[in-house]
Design an enzyme around this catalytic site. Structure first.
Site, PDB file in Angstrom:
ATOM      1  CG  HIS A   1      11.637  -1.996   5.471  1.00  0.00           C
ATOM      2  ND1 HIS A   1      11.438  -3.008   6.382  1.00  0.00           N
ATOM      3  CD2 HIS A   1      10.453  -1.864   4.840  1.00  0.00           C
ATOM      4  CE1 HIS A   1      10.218  -3.462   6.304  1.00  0.00           C
ATOM      5  NE2 HIS A   1       9.581  -2.779   5.381  1.00  0.00           N
TER       6      HIS A   1
ATOM      7  CB  CYS B   1       7.881  -5.843   2.108  1.00  0.00           C
ATOM      8  SG  CYS B   1       6.663  -5.250   3.292  1.00  0.00           S
TER       9      CYS B   1
END
Ligand code: NI
Length: 141
Positions: free
Chosen positions: A14, A33
């Site tokens: 992701h 992230c």
């Protein structure tokens, strides 16, 4: 009341970003992230159902049935996938563990026929996990 849990694992990639944020704000909000080309996690999913033991079977529900529901509704759709683009039910969702857990709940909850879905626990790593128990109902005193 007894609680039974099935644990399953899946691997997925992701990228956390909000299209409404600037690049700088995305980087400062999501850190590593936010890596533009994504990154992967070995997720661990624990689904807990509670209920009364059926005296005829000695079970709340058959764990084989629970496993089949989770595999068909969740694991088959997310394992080895990019959560940002490959998963229909996560379209337009920032794929944080929080949001993923909520969507898993919403999919699994109506499929449980014996017992009641009590908790979704989703580990993104050994140290980071979220717990979702659905919308908390107002309790009367
Ligand atoms: Ni991540």
């Amino acid at each position: 009341m007894i609680y039974i849990t099935r644990r399953l694992e899946f691997c997925a990639s992701h990228r956390l970003f909000n299209p409404d944020f600037s690049d700088e704000k995305n980087a400062s909000t999501f850190g590593l992230c936010n890596n533009p080309n994504g990154h992967g996690h070995n997720y661990v999913l624990e689904v807990t159902v509670n209920g009364e033991v059926n005296p005829e079977t000695g079970m709340v529900l058959d764990l084989k049935v629970l496993k089949k529901i989770i595999n068909e509704e969740i694991i088959d759709k997310v394992d080895h996938k990019n959560l940002n683009v490959d998963v229909e039910f996560l379209k337009n969702v920032i794929p944080t563990a929080e949001n993923i857990a909520i969507h898993f709940w919403n999919i699994i909850e109506p499929k449980i026929e014996n017992g009641t879905l009590y908790e979704i626990k989703l580990f993104e790593s050994e140290r980071n996990f979220v717990i979702y128990r659905g919308v908390e109902l107002e309790r009367s005193h």
